[in-house]
Write a protein that holds these residues in place. Sequence first.
Motif, PDB file in Angstrom:
ATOM      1  N   UNK A 146       0.834  -1.205   0.000  1.00 19.94           N
ATOM      2  CA  UNK A 146       0.000   0.000   0.000  1.00 19.94           C
ATOM      3  C   UNK A 146       0.868   1.255   0.000  1.00 19.94           C
ATOM      4  N   UNK A 147       0.680   2.102  -1.017  1.00 15.12           N
ATOM      5  CA  UNK A 147       1.438   3.345  -1.067  1.00 15.12           C
ATOM      6  C   UNK A 147       0.528   4.567  -0.980  1.00 15.12           C
TER       7      UNK A 147
ATOM      8  N   UNK B  68      -1.663   6.989  -2.672  1.00 18.63           N
ATOM      9  CA  UNK B  68      -1.347   8.297  -3.251  1.00 18.63           C
ATOM     10  C   UNK B  68      -2.207   9.397  -2.651  1.00 18.63           C
ATOM     11  N   UNK B  69      -3.463   9.090  -2.354  1.00 16.94           N
ATOM     12  CA  UNK B  69      -4.331  10.087  -1.756  1.00 16.94           C
ATOM     13  C   UNK B  69      -4.906  11.102  -2.719  1.00 16.94           C
ATOM     14  N   UNK B  70      -4.656  10.925  -4.057  1.00 15.38           N
ATOM     15  CA  UNK B  70      -5.180  11.893  -5.018  1.00 15.38           C
ATOM     16  C   UNK B  70      -6.405  11.367  -5.750  1.00 15.38           C
ATOM     17  N   UNK B  71      -6.859  10.146  -5.389  1.00 19.91           N
ATOM     18  CA  UNK B  71      -8.089   9.608  -5.944  1.00 19.91           C
ATOM     19  C   UNK B  71      -7.959   9.234  -7.407  1.00 19.91           C
ATOM     20  N   UNK B  72      -8.969   8.511  -7.907  1.00 18.44           N
ATOM     21  CA  UNK B  72      -9.055   8.219  -9.331  1.00 18.44           C
ATOM     22  C   UNK B  72      -8.208   7.078  -9.818  1.00 18.44           C
ATOM     23  N   UNK B  73      -7.551   6.326  -8.932  1.00 18.01           N
ATOM     24  CA  UNK B  73      -6.721   5.213  -9.378  1.00 18.01           C
ATOM     25  C   UNK B  73      -7.594   4.019  -9.745  1.00 18.01           C
ATOM     26  N   UNK B  74      -7.053   3.156 -10.590  1.00 13.25           N
ATOM     27  CA  UNK B  74      -7.753   1.941 -10.959  1.00 13.25           C
ATOM     28  C   UNK B  74      -7.820   1.001  -9.762  1.00 13.25           C
ATOM     29  N   UNK B  75      -8.850   0.168  -9.734  1.00 17.27           N
ATOM     30  CA  UNK B  75      -8.946  -0.837  -8.677  1.00 17.27           C
ATOM     31  C   UNK B  75      -8.009  -1.991  -8.992  1.00 17.27           C
ATOM     32  N   UNK B  76      -7.689  -2.779  -7.989  1.00 21.24           N
ATOM     33  CA  UNK B  76      -6.786  -3.915  -8.164  1.00 21.24           C
ATOM     34  C   UNK B  76      -7.455  -5.168  -7.621  1.00 21.24           C
ATOM     35  N   UNK B  77      -7.071  -6.313  -8.175  1.00 18.85           N
ATOM     36  CA  UNK B  77      -7.654  -7.579  -7.731  1.00 18.85           C
ATOM     37  C   UNK B  77      -7.333  -7.872  -6.272  1.00 18.85           C
TER      38      UNK B  77
ATOM     39  N   UNK C 111      -5.108   1.807  -3.134  1.00 13.00           N
ATOM     40  CA  UNK C 111      -3.827   2.478  -3.335  1.00 13.00           C
ATOM     41  C   UNK C 111      -2.625   1.569  -3.310  1.00 13.00           C
ATOM     42  N   UNK C 112      -2.760   0.335  -3.797  1.00 18.51           N
ATOM     43  CA  UNK C 112      -1.590  -0.549  -3.827  1.00 18.51           C
ATOM     44  C   UNK C 112      -0.630  -0.095  -4.930  1.00 18.51           C
ATOM     45  N   UNK C 113       0.612  -0.535  -4.825  1.00 19.38           N
ATOM     46  CA  UNK C 113       1.679  -0.050  -5.699  1.00 19.38           C
ATOM     47  C   UNK C 113       1.355  -0.294  -7.167  1.00 19.38           C
TER      48      UNK C 113
ATOM     49  N   UNK D 117      -1.284   1.913  -8.684  1.00 22.00           N
ATOM     50  CA  UNK D 117      -0.928   3.327  -8.767  1.00 22.00           C
ATOM     51  C   UNK D 117       0.121   3.631  -9.831  1.00 22.00           C
ATOM     52  N   UNK D 118       1.064   2.698 -10.094  1.00 23.98           N
ATOM     53  CA  UNK D 118       2.229   3.069 -10.903  1.00 23.98           C
ATOM     54  C   UNK D 118       2.475   2.180 -12.112  1.00 23.98           C
ATOM     55  N   UNK D 119       1.673   1.148 -12.361  1.00 23.34           N
ATOM     56  CA  UNK D 119       1.929   0.262 -13.500  1.00 23.34           C
ATOM     57  C   UNK D 119       1.773   1.014 -14.812  1.00 23.34           C
ATOM     58  N   UNK D 120       2.329   0.474 -15.871  1.00 19.70           N
ATOM     59  CA  UNK D 120       2.257   1.124 -17.176  1.00 19.70           C
ATOM     60  C   UNK D 120       0.820   1.349 -17.652  1.00 19.70           C
ATOM     61  N   UNK D 121      -0.082   0.362 -17.529  1.00 22.94           N
ATOM     62  CA  UNK D 121      -1.468   0.636 -17.938  1.00 22.94           C
ATOM     63  C   UNK D 121      -2.097   1.795 -17.164  1.00 22.94           C
ATOM     64  N   UNK D 122      -1.784   1.900 -15.861  1.00 20.89           N
ATOM     65  CA  UNK D 122      -2.331   3.000 -15.075  1.00 20.89           C
ATOM     66  C   UNK D 122      -1.747   4.335 -15.532  1.00 20.89           C
ATOM     67  N   UNK D 123      -0.469   4.348 -15.897  1.00 23.99           N
ATOM     68  CA  UNK D 123       0.139   5.573 -16.408  1.00 23.99           C
ATOM     69  C   UNK D 123      -0.545   6.028 -17.689  1.00 23.99           C
ATOM     70  N   UNK D 124      -0.799   5.092 -18.596  1.00 22.93           N
ATOM     71  CA  UNK D 124      -1.468   5.439 -19.858  1.00 22.93           C
ATOM     72  C   UNK D 124      -2.891   5.927 -19.585  1.00 22.93           C
TER      73      UNK D 124
END
Length: 373
Positions: free
Chosen positions: A218-219, A221-230, A235-237, A240-247
């Motif tokens: 868990x990292x 970010x606190x800025x909301x809007x991140x994708x959910x994870x299985x 807010x898991x790593x 928050x930071x994978x390439x698909x999430x960046x795109x």
Amino acid sequence: MARSTVARLTGLSPAAVSGHCGVLLGRGLIRERQETTGPRGLGRPHVPVEVDAGRYLVAGAHIAVTHATLSLMDLSGRIVAEERHPHDVTDPGRVLGGLAERLPGLVAAHGADRTVLALGAATGHWVDPEAGVVVRHPQLGWRDVAVRSVLAEATGLPVHVDSHARALARAEQLVGQAGTRESAVLLFVGAVVDAAFVSAGAVHQGPRSGAGNVAHLPVGAGDGGSSSCVCGVPGCLQAEVSEPEMVRRAVVAGLPVTSFPALLERALAGDATARELFLRRARLVGRAAAVLLDMFDPEVLVVVEPGAGRLPECLAALRAEVAERSWVCDDPEHRVVPSSFTGSVLATAGPAVALGALYDDPLGPWPALPAVS
């Protein structure tokens, strides 16, 4: 280096070093250099030996989520050739079969009459190197895929398999940063997020070969809007930071990109929005890095992430986050470093598995090497 120096550094007797060098010379793994003497011609002449990078190669395959990279590496760790092909489908038979079909052409075009000793295969998530099996790769949909047996049958080569994080940690030990040989953590951030741990010179695997699963730290970010994870952890790593999430975030921000390489190119060209996305990523990776530094207290933490490797402000932001959050790392400028292989990470990972196996046991029964009595 002279045989006498090898004996001093390894603690072996001069006779043992001479015997081993004789076998290695006979197999073409090392070669002798011109005889040298000390300064001003003083001292006993000696004949240095070095790794022979001109006779053999190792091949490698890195299997990513959207594409596969096939490459050739010489015994000094230099990439000789590489090619990348997108996946039409991720069926393991099709992916592995395509790699086996393309390898002879790559060797014919770039091998320069050198012999390929082995093939290494690397991918993300859970890989069992002893069994040669990809145990689980959720993004590819692979489970219990016998990569070693499939590729060995298709190519006729000895095949070695490992996770890409452990493969890159081994590459750092062999031909990368000197500080990573005994104690290190390697953090890989791409479409997959995972890690590798080096302790007392050995890359740790764990009893089930599952070491390195840090994707769901868990990292927050606190800025909301991140994708959910299985995993269900907010807010898991990886979320928050994978390439698909960046795109995805780039598209939401209005950038006309459809792939991570396109986003990276915009950042390198100075696009402010793209660079801010990479800075955000760097700060979140820095949070995970601080946790790993406090848990393992390694000599060095290697970050395999293109922003940290190619955008100086991203590496600075990552180190600043470590400085703020870590309890044990008081020198992030020296203890947090980018990959030695920025720009060639995927081309390095696959052959590094085979190169590591060769360096672990160069006197073993390698089929393509001549027998020396």
